[in-house]
Design an enzyme around this catalytic site. Sequence first.
Site, PDB file in Angstrom:
ATOM      1  N   LYS A 136       4.322  -5.017  -8.537  1.00 37.86           N
ATOM      2  CA  LYS A 136       3.018  -5.564  -8.152  1.00 37.86           C
ATOM      3  C   LYS A 136       2.525  -6.544  -9.216  1.00 37.86           C
ATOM      4  CE  LYS A 136      -1.651  -4.587  -8.413  1.00 37.86           C
ATOM      5  NZ  LYS A 136      -2.603  -3.654  -9.011  1.00 37.86           N
ATOM      6  N   ASP A 149      -0.555  -3.454  -3.376  1.00 35.88           N
ATOM      7  CA  ASP A 149      -1.386  -2.427  -4.021  1.00 35.88           C
ATOM      8  C   ASP A 149      -1.824  -1.428  -2.960  1.00 35.88           C
ATOM      9  OD1 ASP A 149      -3.395  -3.616  -2.563  1.00 35.88           O
ATOM     10  OD2 ASP A 149      -4.799  -3.748  -4.256  1.00 35.88           O
TER      11      ASP A 149
END
Length: 233
Positions: free
Chosen positions: A133, A151
């Site tokens: 991420k 996320d």
Amino acid sequence: MTRSSILRRESHRARASRAARIGRILARLYPDARISLDFSTPWQCLAATILSAQCTDERVNKVTPALFAEFPDARATAAAPRARIEKLIASTGFFRQKANSLISAARQVVERHGGEVPESMDDLVALTGVGRKTANVIRGHVFQQPGFAVDTHVRRVTYRLGLTRNSDPVKIERDLAAILPPSEWSAFSMRLILHGRRVCSARNPACENCSIAPDCPKIGLKALPSHPRSIHV
Ligand code: SF4
């Protein structure tokens, strides 16, 4: 198409078309699709993103001015006293772990990359405290490279939208990459994060006021909108 049949019967092409429609609507809703972290260099983007774990961007933006004034780059951070870093970032939570990640990543950036944040996914995820991420955020926002950051909001919203049937972030990234052009990856994921925060929340999604509702099978939800708290995701 009913919510139960959408994943089973929707073709790849139809799903890609639906994703494109959703992307166009989200682009109108959230034209400025950028993270709200403040930074002015690749290292500062990496450091702020590490600090944003389990913390709001607003809180991170309150501590980074003092942190970056004292330790503006990887070389300075690599040589920083741990206790001083911990003190400066204490209010972001998990500060000992984050201080360790910052100093370790800074040393690796200096030793392996001459002090410059690397661009490749493999090099980024090899740094302490940097997962896919964070790497995708850096690639998208610093290097203008395709990067689909997953996320908790992206995970929830893509599942409800029926754009993936996976819960693993790497698989979600792969699924979305397969139906979106690379040029859309970064902005699409940032817009999903904003939509998840503002409309498609975990506990109380505002489906009745959602602009992408016509393209959403609301997978994992039931009894909406009359009982919007009855959700499974
Ligand atoms: S219609 Fe509801 S479940 Fe679908 S994206 Fe909008 S808020 Fe989320």
